[in-house]
Design a protein around this motif. Structure first.
Motif, PDB file in Angstrom:
ATOM      1  N   ARG A  35      -0.359  -1.535 -10.902  1.00  0.00           N
ATOM      2  CA  ARG A  35      -0.586  -0.539  -9.867  1.00  0.00           C
ATOM      3  C   ARG A  35      -2.087  -0.281  -9.857  1.00  0.00           C
ATOM      4  O   ARG A  35      -2.642   0.229 -10.833  1.00  0.00           O
ATOM      5  CB  ARG A  35       0.189   0.748 -10.138  1.00  0.00           C
ATOM      6  CG  ARG A  35      -0.079   1.830  -9.093  1.00  0.00           C
ATOM      7  CD  ARG A  35       0.859   3.007  -9.228  1.00  0.00           C
ATOM      8  NE  ARG A  35       2.219   2.636  -8.819  1.00  0.00           N
ATOM      9  CZ  ARG A  35       3.193   3.516  -8.623  1.00  0.00           C
ATOM     10  NH1 ARG A  35       2.969   4.803  -8.821  1.00  0.00           N
ATOM     11  NH2 ARG A  35       4.396   3.121  -8.265  1.00  0.00           N
ATOM     12  N   VAL A  36      -2.743  -0.665  -8.762  1.00  0.00           N
ATOM     13  CA  VAL A  36      -4.196  -0.584  -8.669  1.00  0.00           C
ATOM     14  C   VAL A  36      -4.581   0.655  -7.879  1.00  0.00           C
ATOM     15  O   VAL A  36      -4.144   0.839  -6.737  1.00  0.00           O
ATOM     16  CB  VAL A  36      -4.781  -1.839  -7.990  1.00  0.00           C
ATOM     17  CG1 VAL A  36      -6.311  -1.795  -8.031  1.00  0.00           C
ATOM     18  CG2 VAL A  36      -4.274  -3.104  -8.664  1.00  0.00           C
ATOM     19  N   LYS A  37      -5.384   1.512  -8.497  1.00  0.00           N
ATOM     20  CA  LYS A  37      -5.913   2.699  -7.824  1.00  0.00           C
ATOM     21  C   LYS A  37      -7.365   2.395  -7.467  1.00  0.00           C
ATOM     22  O   LYS A  37      -8.221   2.324  -8.338  1.00  0.00           O
ATOM     23  CB  LYS A  37      -5.789   3.910  -8.737  1.00  0.00           C
ATOM     24  CG  LYS A  37      -4.360   4.232  -9.121  1.00  0.00           C
ATOM     25  CD  LYS A  37      -4.271   5.315 -10.189  1.00  0.00           C
ATOM     26  CE  LYS A  37      -4.747   6.647  -9.653  1.00  0.00           C
ATOM     27  NZ  LYS A  37      -4.563   7.716 -10.670  1.00  0.00           N
ATOM     28  N   LEU A  39       0.860  -1.181   0.000  1.00  0.00           N
ATOM     29  CA  LEU A  39       0.000   0.000   0.000  1.00  0.00           C
ATOM     30  C   LEU A  39       0.897   1.232   0.000  1.00  0.00           C
ATOM     31  O   LEU A  39       1.695   1.422   0.926  1.00  0.00           O
ATOM     32  CB  LEU A  39      -0.913   0.004   1.227  1.00  0.00           C
ATOM     33  CG  LEU A  39      -2.075  -0.988   1.223  1.00  0.00           C
ATOM     34  CD1 LEU A  39      -2.758  -1.022   2.590  1.00  0.00           C
ATOM     35  CD2 LEU A  39      -3.085  -0.630   0.143  1.00  0.00           C
ATOM     36  N   LEU A  40       0.775   2.067  -1.020  1.00  0.00           N
ATOM     37  CA  LEU A  40       1.693   3.191  -1.178  1.00  0.00           C
ATOM     38  C   LEU A  40       1.263   4.443  -0.428  1.00  0.00           C
ATOM     39  O   LEU A  40       2.080   5.334  -0.195  1.00  0.00           O
ATOM     40  CB  LEU A  40       1.849   3.519  -2.670  1.00  0.00           C
ATOM     41  CG  LEU A  40       2.414   2.402  -3.550  1.00  0.00           C
ATOM     42  CD1 LEU A  40       2.590   2.907  -4.980  1.00  0.00           C
ATOM     43  CD2 LEU A  40       3.736   1.873  -3.002  1.00  0.00           C
ATOM     44  N   PHE A  66      -7.934   7.935  -3.910  1.00  0.00           N
ATOM     45  CA  PHE A  66      -7.597   6.585  -4.305  1.00  0.00           C
ATOM     46  C   PHE A  66      -6.644   5.937  -3.299  1.00  0.00           C
ATOM     47  O   PHE A  66      -5.664   6.566  -2.863  1.00  0.00           O
ATOM     48  CB  PHE A  66      -6.920   6.576  -5.676  1.00  0.00           C
ATOM     49  CG  PHE A  66      -7.845   6.767  -6.835  1.00  0.00           C
ATOM     50  CD1 PHE A  66      -8.675   5.732  -7.261  1.00  0.00           C
ATOM     51  CD2 PHE A  66      -7.890   7.977  -7.506  1.00  0.00           C
ATOM     52  CE1 PHE A  66      -9.521   5.903  -8.340  1.00  0.00           C
ATOM     53  CE2 PHE A  66      -8.743   8.155  -8.584  1.00  0.00           C
ATOM     54  CZ  PHE A  66      -9.561   7.114  -9.004  1.00  0.00           C
ATOM     55  N   VAL A  67      -6.928   4.696  -2.945  1.00  0.00           N
ATOM     56  CA  VAL A  67      -5.961   3.875  -2.227  1.00  0.00           C
ATOM     57  C   VAL A  67      -5.114   3.185  -3.292  1.00  0.00           C
ATOM     58  O   VAL A  67      -5.639   2.466  -4.141  1.00  0.00           O
ATOM     59  CB  VAL A  67      -6.660   2.822  -1.339  1.00  0.00           C
ATOM     60  CG1 VAL A  67      -5.627   1.930  -0.662  1.00  0.00           C
ATOM     61  CG2 VAL A  67      -7.544   3.502  -0.297  1.00  0.00           C
ATOM     62  N   VAL A  68      -3.815   3.424  -3.268  1.00  0.00           N
ATOM     63  CA  VAL A  68      -2.932   2.926  -4.327  1.00  0.00           C
ATOM     64  C   VAL A  68      -2.195   1.683  -3.836  1.00  0.00           C
ATOM     65  O   VAL A  68      -1.492   1.719  -2.822  1.00  0.00           O
ATOM     66  CB  VAL A  68      -1.921   4.000  -4.772  1.00  0.00           C
ATOM     67  CG1 VAL A  68      -1.063   3.461  -5.916  1.00  0.00           C
ATOM     68  CG2 VAL A  68      -2.653   5.271  -5.210  1.00  0.00           C
ATOM     69  N   LEU A  69      -2.377   0.610  -4.583  1.00  0.00           N
ATOM     70  CA  LEU A  69      -1.747  -0.671  -4.255  1.00  0.00           C
ATOM     71  C   LEU A  69      -0.794  -1.061  -5.378  1.00  0.00           C
ATOM     72  O   LEU A  69      -1.208  -1.168  -6.529  1.00  0.00           O
ATOM     73  CB  LEU A  69      -2.811  -1.754  -4.070  1.00  0.00           C
ATOM     74  CG  LEU A  69      -2.304  -3.185  -3.870  1.00  0.00           C
ATOM     75  CD1 LEU A  69      -1.607  -3.306  -2.519  1.00  0.00           C
ATOM     76  CD2 LEU A  69      -3.448  -4.186  -3.980  1.00  0.00           C
ATOM     77  N   GLU A  70       0.462  -1.267  -5.039  1.00  0.00           N
ATOM     78  CA  GLU A  70       1.434  -1.741  -6.016  1.00  0.00           C
ATOM     79  C   GLU A  70       1.538  -3.251  -5.893  1.00  0.00           C
ATOM     80  O   GLU A  70       2.011  -3.772  -4.881  1.00  0.00           O
ATOM     81  CB  GLU A  70       2.790  -1.092  -5.783  1.00  0.00           C
ATOM     82  CG  GLU A  70       3.797  -1.404  -6.874  1.00  0.00           C
ATOM     83  CD  GLU A  70       5.084  -0.632  -6.698  1.00  0.00           C
ATOM     84  OE1 GLU A  70       5.266   0.381  -7.405  1.00  0.00           O
ATOM     85  OE2 GLU A  70       5.906  -1.033  -5.849  1.00  0.00           O
ATOM     86  N   ASN A  71       1.069  -3.948  -6.923  1.00  0.00           N
ATOM     87  CA  ASN A  71       1.089  -5.409  -6.931  1.00  0.00           C
ATOM     88  C   ASN A  71       2.271  -5.876  -7.764  1.00  0.00           C
ATOM     89  O   ASN A  71       2.194  -5.984  -8.994  1.00  0.00           O
ATOM     90  CB  ASN A  71      -0.222  -5.955  -7.503  1.00  0.00           C
ATOM     91  CG  ASN A  71      -0.368  -7.450  -7.306  1.00  0.00           C
ATOM     92  OD1 ASN A  71       0.626  -8.174  -7.251  1.00  0.00           O
ATOM     93  ND2 ASN A  71      -1.597  -7.932  -7.215  1.00  0.00           N
ATOM     94  N   ARG A  72       3.365  -6.181  -7.085  1.00  0.00           N
ATOM     95  CA  ARG A  72       4.587  -6.591  -7.774  1.00  0.00           C
ATOM     96  C   ARG A  72       4.539  -8.045  -8.217  1.00  0.00           C
ATOM     97  O   ARG A  72       5.421  -8.492  -8.943  1.00  0.00           O
ATOM     98  CB  ARG A  72       5.783  -6.349  -6.854  1.00  0.00           C
ATOM     99  CG  ARG A  72       5.971  -4.889  -6.465  1.00  0.00           C
ATOM    100  CD  ARG A  72       6.997  -4.709  -5.367  1.00  0.00           C
ATOM    101  NE  ARG A  72       7.087  -3.306  -4.935  1.00  0.00           N
ATOM    102  CZ  ARG A  72       7.755  -2.906  -3.866  1.00  0.00           C
ATOM    103  NH1 ARG A  72       8.411  -3.797  -3.128  1.00  0.00           N
ATOM    104  NH2 ARG A  72       7.777  -1.628  -3.531  1.00  0.00           N
ATOM    105  N   ALA A  73       3.519  -8.771  -7.776  1.00  0.00           N
ATOM    106  CA  ALA A  73       3.356 -10.166  -8.210  1.00  0.00           C
ATOM    107  C   ALA A  73       2.697 -10.233  -9.577  1.00  0.00           C
ATOM    108  O   ALA A  73       3.079 -11.048 -10.420  1.00  0.00           O
ATOM    109  CB  ALA A  73       2.536 -10.947  -7.189  1.00  0.00           C
ATOM    110  N   PHE A  84      -6.847  -0.407 -13.021  1.00  0.00           N
ATOM    111  CA  PHE A  84      -5.595  -1.155 -13.106  1.00  0.00           C
ATOM    112  C   PHE A  84      -4.647  -0.469 -14.080  1.00  0.00           C
ATOM    113  O   PHE A  84      -4.974  -0.302 -15.250  1.00  0.00           O
ATOM    114  CB  PHE A  84      -5.859  -2.587 -13.575  1.00  0.00           C
ATOM    115  CG  PHE A  84      -6.556  -3.454 -12.568  1.00  0.00           C
ATOM    116  CD1 PHE A  84      -5.859  -4.384 -11.817  1.00  0.00           C
ATOM    117  CD2 PHE A  84      -7.924  -3.341 -12.376  1.00  0.00           C
ATOM    118  CE1 PHE A  84      -6.505  -5.184 -10.894  1.00  0.00           C
ATOM    119  CE2 PHE A  84      -8.585  -4.138 -11.457  1.00  0.00           C
ATOM    120  CZ  PHE A  84      -7.876  -5.057 -10.712  1.00  0.00           C
ATOM    121  N   GLU A  85      -3.472  -0.105 -13.593  1.00  0.00           N
ATOM    122  CA  GLU A  85      -2.449   0.489 -14.443  1.00  0.00           C
ATOM    123  C   GLU A  85      -1.298  -0.503 -14.585  1.00  0.00           C
ATOM    124  O   GLU A  85      -0.595  -0.783 -13.601  1.00  0.00           O
ATOM    125  CB  GLU A  85      -1.946   1.809 -13.848  1.00  0.00           C
ATOM    126  CG  GLU A  85      -3.026   2.877 -13.738  1.00  0.00           C
ATOM    127  CD  GLU A  85      -2.498   4.159 -13.109  1.00  0.00           C
ATOM    128  OE1 GLU A  85      -1.396   4.111 -12.498  1.00  0.00           O
ATOM    129  OE2 GLU A  85      -3.181   5.194 -13.210  1.00  0.00           O
TER     130      GLU A  85
END
Length: 380
Positions: free
Chosen positions: A172-174, A137-138, A161-168, A197-198
């Motif tokens: 990058r989900v906003k 969570l960024l 936006f809650v920004v989640l960086e999914n490295r799996a 989804f970015e």
């Protein structure tokens, strides 16, 4: 204790062709002033844009179908606009209203207390799987956490936006978090909102290949996979076993039978603290007990509970460690339970649910969270 979840996103998409179109429009406030840098995106997809200085936006490469256009701007109420794309859509005019200035009562005040509840939130929102360990969570500071001790209820929301960086998975989900609830008495958790989804840029071809491999692993056996298999009537071919399950209140001094009865029903032995007894029908459910034709798609019509086993992939080892502690057992086939809160729930040809609020999932699907979530324009 059961494991419930509800991850709700508001979108109905039906892909019918390979043509792609564009959606253009403008975003203004109530006084007609353009709002630059507002977010305009199609819910739970990779398709979106930010407005320019003049408030204009343009979303390209949109396949035909039905979508929900989400427009948001910090300090304003987000707006949802259903759109059906058959050709280019131009001149979409969005007017945003400022949010009411409501004084909030913050129940989570101390830093130590906030960190505690933030960890609970992250486990229920992001997850605790192997993929979740590669997520971050960024901007957790935008999350408003509140805990009601009398109700044992944790809630969360966010104005941004809650920004989640999914490295799996390489996204990058906003996530525009509208509501989150966790009832500690029942073990029930529910969150809903609008994700964009970015795709992240891979460092090299090896990383991109790994992301594609992980995305496939996240898709196989997921609810998205299950819905698409059901709509295409290929559940067995895709590795899904679907049986009917009925729950009844547990009576005093209940003793489970040792063998299936003559009606083809097995009683699942309850644990000490379970308040209900589950009766599993051994036969596979036919499609006419699951779905029926409705318009251009289908409607889910099943009753009671669905006991779904995905036979082509084993449980995550972290799931086994958490939910089967002390048992010397290897990961087994993934078992999930699903039930509906409405008589019927729309299901389109692409396997998308039109009313996610009416679906509740438990066990393995209830354990998988945002870390395994894919955009609805993902193609396997």
């Amino acid at each position: 204790m059961r494991w419930f979840t509800g991850c709700l996103v508001w979108l109905l998409v039906t892909y019918t062709a390979t043509a792609q179109y564009r959606i253009t429009g403008s975003v203004k406030d109530e006084k007609g002033k353009p709002l630059p840098f507002a977010s305009a995106f199609l819910n739970q997809t990779t398709l979106g844009d930010r407005t320019a200085e003049n408030g204009q936006f343009s979303i390209s490469n949109v396949p035909p179908g039905k979508y929900e256009l989400i427009v948001s701007y910090l300090g304003y109420e987000p707006q949802l606009l259903p759109v059906e794309v058959k050709a280019d859509i131009t001149g979409v005019a969005i007017t945003l209203k400022p949010k009411a200035d409501v004084l909030k009562e913050f129940v989570v005040r101390r830093n130590v207390e906030r960190e505690r509840w933030l960890k609970v939130f992250a486990n229920l929102f992001v997850g605790e799987s192997s993929f979740a360990r590669q997520c971050k969570l960024l901007n957790s500071e935008v999350i408003d956490l509140q805990y009601d001790d009398s109700k044992r209820l944790l809630t969360a929301s966010s104005d941004d936006f809650v920004v989640l960086e999914n490295r799996a998975l390489g996204y990058r989900v906003k996530f525009l978090l509208i509501s989150f609830q966790y009832n500690m008495k029942s073990g029930y958790s529910l969150y809903y909102g609008n994700p964009l989804f970015e795709p992240m840029k891979a460092k090299n071809a090896r990383q991109q290949k790994q992301w594609e491999k992980n995305r496939e692993a996240a898709y196989l056996g997921s609810t998205m996979h299950f819905y698409r298999s059901m709509a295409g009537r290929q559940l067995a071919q895709d590795g899904f076993s679907v049986q009917k399950m009925v729950r009844k209140p547990r009576v005093k001094d209940f003793v489970p039978p040792s063998l299936p009865d003559s009606a083809g029903v097995k009683v699942q032995p309850p644990r000490f603290f379970d308040r209900e007894v589950s009766y599993l029908y051994t036969a596979q459910l036919p499609y006419d007990s699951l779905i029926k034709p409705s318009g251009n798609g289908h409607s889910l019509i099943f009753r009671d509970y669905l006991y779904v086993v995905y036979t082509k992939e084993k449980e995550d080892r972290l799931y086994v460690e958490k939910h089967k502690p002390g048992q010397k057992t290897r990961p087994k086939e993934q078992v999930s339970v699903m039930h509906m809160l409405a008589p019927e729930v729309p299901l389109d040809e692409n396997g998308n649910i039109g009313s996610p609020v009416d679906i509740v999932v438990e066990q393995y699907w209830g354990w998988e969270k945002m870390a395994e979530m894919l955009p609805l324009d993902y193609k396997h």
